[in-house]
Design a protein around this motif. Sequence first.
Motif, PDB file in Angstrom:
ATOM      1  N   GLY A  50       0.785  -1.230   0.000  1.00 29.39           N
ATOM      2  CA  GLY A  50       0.000   0.000   0.000  1.00 29.39           C
ATOM      3  C   GLY A  50       0.816   1.278   0.000  1.00 29.39           C
ATOM      4  O   GLY A  50       0.317   2.334   0.377  1.00 29.39           O
ATOM      5  N   ALA A  51       2.085   1.179  -0.395  1.00 32.17           N
ATOM      6  CA  ALA A  51       2.923   2.381  -0.413  1.00 32.17           C
ATOM      7  C   ALA A  51       3.126   2.881  -1.838  1.00 32.17           C
ATOM      8  O   ALA A  51       4.001   3.707  -2.100  1.00 32.17           O
ATOM      9  N   GLY A  52       2.325   2.337  -2.753  1.00 33.46           N
ATOM     10  CA  GLY A  52       2.387   2.798  -4.134  1.00 33.46           C
ATOM     11  C   GLY A  52       3.563   2.252  -4.927  1.00 33.46           C
ATOM     12  O   GLY A  52       3.905   2.797  -5.972  1.00 33.46           O
ATOM     13  N   ARG A  53       4.203   1.182  -4.422  1.00 29.42           N
ATOM     14  CA  ARG A  53       5.335   0.627  -5.177  1.00 29.42           C
ATOM     15  C   ARG A  53       4.848  -0.463  -6.132  1.00 29.42           C
ATOM     16  O   ARG A  53       4.102  -1.366  -5.750  1.00 29.42           O
ATOM     17  N   SER A  54       5.279  -0.376  -7.372  1.00 30.41           N
ATOM     18  CA  SER A  54       4.906  -1.385  -8.366  1.00 30.41           C
ATOM     19  C   SER A  54       5.938  -2.506  -8.329  1.00 30.41           C
ATOM     20  O   SER A  54       6.966  -2.406  -7.663  1.00 30.41           O
ATOM     21  N   ALA A  55       5.664  -3.569  -9.119  1.00 30.73           N
ATOM     22  CA  ALA A  55       6.627  -4.670  -9.230  1.00 30.73           C
ATOM     23  C   ALA A  55       7.964  -4.130  -9.737  1.00 30.73           C
ATOM     24  O   ALA A  55       9.032  -4.516  -9.255  1.00 30.73           O
ATOM     25  N   ASP A  56       7.913  -3.220 -10.695  1.00 28.96           N
ATOM     26  CA  ASP A  56       9.149  -2.629 -11.230  1.00 28.96           C
ATOM     27  C   ASP A  56       9.910  -1.848 -10.157  1.00 28.96           C
ATOM     28  O   ASP A  56      11.131  -1.931 -10.069  1.00 28.96           O
ATOM     29  N   ASP A  57       9.171  -1.083  -9.364  1.00 34.75           N
ATOM     30  CA  ASP A  57       9.824  -0.329  -8.289  1.00 34.75           C
ATOM     31  C   ASP A  57      10.562  -1.277  -7.350  1.00 34.75           C
ATOM     32  O   ASP A  57      11.696  -1.016  -6.947  1.00 34.75           O
ATOM     33  N   LEU A  58       9.886  -2.367  -6.999  1.00 31.07           N
ATOM     34  CA  LEU A  58      10.511  -3.317  -6.069  1.00 31.07           C
ATOM     35  C   LEU A  58      11.733  -3.977  -6.709  1.00 31.07           C
ATOM     36  O   LEU A  58      12.743  -4.199  -6.060  1.00 31.07           O
ATOM     37  N   ALA A  59      11.632  -4.286  -7.982  1.00 33.98           N
ATOM     38  CA  ALA A  59      12.749  -4.961  -8.657  1.00 33.98           C
ATOM     39  C   ALA A  59      13.941  -4.025  -8.855  1.00 33.98           C
ATOM     40  O   ALA A  59      15.084  -4.409  -8.634  1.00 33.98           O
ATOM     41  N   TYR A  60      13.667  -2.809  -9.239  1.00 33.81           N
ATOM     42  CA  TYR A  60      14.757  -1.922  -9.670  1.00 33.81           C
ATOM     43  C   TYR A  60      15.258  -0.944  -8.625  1.00 33.81           C
ATOM     44  O   TYR A  60      16.318  -0.352  -8.791  1.00 33.81           O
ATOM     45  N   LEU A  61      14.476  -0.737  -7.569  1.00 28.21           N
ATOM     46  CA  LEU A  61      14.863   0.332  -6.651  1.00 28.21           C
ATOM     47  C   LEU A  61      15.128  -0.130  -5.226  1.00 28.21           C
ATOM     48  O   LEU A  61      15.256   0.685  -4.316  1.00 28.21           O
ATOM     49  N   ARG A  62      15.207  -1.437  -5.014  1.00 27.14           N
ATOM     50  CA  ARG A  62      15.588  -1.900  -3.682  1.00 27.14           C
ATOM     51  C   ARG A  62      17.079  -2.243  -3.686  1.00 27.14           C
ATOM     52  O   ARG A  62      17.652  -2.575  -4.710  1.00 27.14           O
ATOM     53  N   ASP A  63      17.680  -2.200  -2.504  1.00 25.71           N
ATOM     54  CA  ASP A  63      19.089  -2.563  -2.375  1.00 25.71           C
ATOM     55  C   ASP A  63      19.219  -4.036  -2.020  1.00 25.71           C
ATOM     56  O   ASP A  63      18.241  -4.675  -1.634  1.00 25.71           O
ATOM     57  N   ALA A  64      20.447  -4.529  -2.114  1.00 26.52           N
ATOM     58  CA  ALA A  64      20.691  -5.959  -1.899  1.00 26.52           C
ATOM     59  C   ALA A  64      20.110  -6.436  -0.562  1.00 26.52           C
ATOM     60  O   ALA A  64      19.500  -7.501  -0.497  1.00 26.52           O
ATOM     61  N   PHE A  65      20.253  -5.626   0.498  1.00 22.82           N
ATOM     62  CA  PHE A  65      19.762  -6.088   1.807  1.00 22.82           C
ATOM     63  C   PHE A  65      18.237  -6.143   1.889  1.00 22.82           C
ATOM     64  O   PHE A  65      17.677  -6.639   2.836  1.00 22.82           O
ATOM     65  N   ASP A  66      17.547  -5.592   0.892  1.00 22.03           N
ATOM     66  CA  ASP A  66      16.083  -5.694   0.850  1.00 22.03           C
ATOM     67  C   ASP A  66      15.630  -6.930   0.075  1.00 22.03           C
ATOM     68  O   ASP A  66      14.443  -7.251   0.060  1.00 22.03           O
ATOM     69  N   PHE A  67      16.549  -7.564  -0.608  1.00 22.17           N
ATOM     70  CA  PHE A  67      16.169  -8.751  -1.393  1.00 22.17           C
ATOM     71  C   PHE A  67      16.055  -9.967  -0.481  1.00 22.17           C
ATOM     72  O   PHE A  67      16.818 -10.129   0.456  1.00 22.17           O
ATOM     73  N   ARG A  68      15.077 -10.814  -0.793  1.00 23.73           N
ATOM     74  CA  ARG A  68      14.728 -11.931   0.086  1.00 23.73           C
ATOM     75  C   ARG A  68      14.905 -13.294  -0.584  1.00 23.73           C
ATOM     76  O   ARG A  68      14.349 -14.282  -0.136  1.00 23.73           O
ATOM     77  N   ASN A  69      15.651 -13.328  -1.678  1.00 23.21           N
ATOM     78  CA  ASN A  69      15.813 -14.587  -2.406  1.00 23.21           C
ATOM     79  C   ASN A  69      16.774 -15.539  -1.712  1.00 23.21           C
ATOM     80  O   ASN A  69      17.626 -15.128  -0.925  1.00 23.21           O
ATOM     81  N   LEU A  70      16.648 -16.812  -2.046  1.00 20.86           N
ATOM     82  CA  LEU A  70      17.562 -17.845  -1.567  1.00 20.86           C
ATOM     83  C   LEU A  70      18.947 -17.592  -2.160  1.00 20.86           C
ATOM     84  O   LEU A  70      19.063 -17.143  -3.299  1.00 20.86           O
ATOM     85  N   LEU A  71      19.977 -17.950  -1.397  1.00 19.88           N
ATOM     86  CA  LEU A  71      21.345 -17.781  -1.911  1.00 19.88           C
ATOM     87  C   LEU A  71      21.558 -18.639  -3.163  1.00 19.88           C
ATOM     88  O   LEU A  71      22.294 -18.258  -4.074  1.00 19.88           O
ATOM     89  N   LEU A  72      20.891 -19.785  -3.194  1.00 20.09           N
ATOM     90  CA  LEU A  72      21.040 -20.700  -4.334  1.00 20.09           C
ATOM     91  C   LEU A  72      20.861 -20.000  -5.681  1.00 20.09           C
ATOM     92  O   LEU A  72      21.633 -20.216  -6.619  1.00 20.09           O
ATOM     93  N   VAL A  73      19.824 -19.148  -5.777  1.00 27.59           N
ATOM     94  CA  VAL A  73      19.489 -18.594  -7.088  1.00 27.59           C
ATOM     95  C   VAL A  73      20.415 -17.464  -7.534  1.00 27.59           C
ATOM     96  O   VAL A  73      20.421 -17.095  -8.702  1.00 27.59           O
ATOM     97  N   GLU A  74      21.182 -16.910  -6.584  1.00 28.70           N
ATOM     98  CA  GLU A  74      22.074 -15.812  -6.992  1.00 28.70           C
ATOM     99  C   GLU A  74      23.472 -16.307  -7.350  1.00 28.70           C
ATOM    100  O   GLU A  74      24.300 -15.530  -7.843  1.00 28.70           O
ATOM    101  N   LEU A  75      23.732 -17.601  -7.133  1.00 31.85           N
ATOM    102  CA  LEU A  75      25.061 -18.127  -7.453  1.00 31.85           C
ATOM    103  C   LEU A  75      25.346 -17.983  -8.944  1.00 31.85           C
ATOM    104  O   LEU A  75      24.441 -18.097  -9.768  1.00 31.85           O
TER     105      LEU A  75
END
Lengths: 160, 255
Positions: B67-92
């Motif tokens: 509800g803060a007006g962020r789109s999928a693109d905003d989340l993908a492109y404007l967050r920093d690494a520490f905001d990402f929640r993916n498994l380590l496996l997929v970033e290898l």
Amino acid sequence: MSMVQASAVNESEIRQWLEEVPDPEIPVVSLVDLGVIREIKRDGDTWLVNVAPTYSGCPATRIIHDDVRAKLYEKGLRPSDFQVVSVLSPPWSTDWISKSGRQKLADYGIAPPQPSGKPKACPQCGSSDLELVSQFGSTPCKASWRCRSCLEPFDYFKCI
Amino acid sequence: MSDDTLNKALFEFLCRMGDNTLVLGHRVSEWCGHAPVLEEDIALANMSLDLIGQTQLWLGLAGELEGAGRSADDLAYLRDAFDFRNLLLVELPNGDFGKTLMRQFLFDGFQSLILTELTRSSNERVKEIALKVKKEVTYHLERSSDLVVRLGDGNEESHRRMQQALNELWPYVGEMFIDEPEDKLLSEAAIAPLPSSLKARWETLMRPYFAQAKLNVPDEGYAHKGGKHGTHSEHLGFILAEMQFLQRAYPGSTW
Ligand SMILES: [Zn+2]
């Protein structure tokens, strides 16, 4: 271009118009054949046209929406008369491709989807001696197969 | 439990789902133009498309719920690494073709199980996405399992590479099944399963393929973790630097 009143058209008329819109990636079938045009209904003064995406990442989805809008506009509706809505549920399935759509695919050289998960016959020579080349093909909805009889490669519309 | 607490937990969960598909999708896309044969090049690019498309759905819903007006693109492109929640496996890094496929297989197995559970989610929106995405993931698993078996049980070289890939990736599998505080809340609300509850099913699903591929499954051992909380390996920063460059350098630019 002459304007038509949104209240003067009905659902089946709109559906007929959309039969004229080809799929952007496989233009031999229409959006209606492909089964992506779902419910078409009135909401106040607006026509809502529900469109189901085929694959989540299909790059054609946005073009499909634009093409639907362009067709309705071409037929005389004003942009404020309609809204194209993307609906996820129930998820699009290849079962929704119409009978005529399946025939058009086959005539074009794309083997239509089969419940068994593999093509029934080579679209070129009809042989059933076939082999899988790759689970993916030229678009997200197709796989690549080859006919062992006539040796022609062909696209198969994946079954989902 | 307040609605707000549950909403925050769901936001975290949706970011995990979306960041997994986003980062893996980006990794797989790196093969475009480099795969060993044309068919595989096309297949990898299409897999990547599916994954990025799924990201739109997960992160789109996350942004909506927040509800803060962020789109999928905003989340993908404007967050920093520490905001990402993916498994380590997929970033290898991708490694060779075999390692890319092994990672895909390990992930597809997990993804197909969690999605099966999510198709019964008490949250209608989550359920709707799961029903849509499950079909694609089932197909991905068919492909990755088929290739893992063919290469594992292929020639000496392909077998050696697949075994090595499994050995290297194995320490990253455990993270999938770790329960976080948010998972407990969501499981109580019947929105999402506890990851730990999927572990035995994952083993049952995967073991026959490993056996067919003649691959030895390493012992349990140490599990790298931290991705689900935003503690990532150095690799994620490089991915984001490339992926986010345009939006960072030219904010708000569009096609
Ligand atoms: Zn033939």
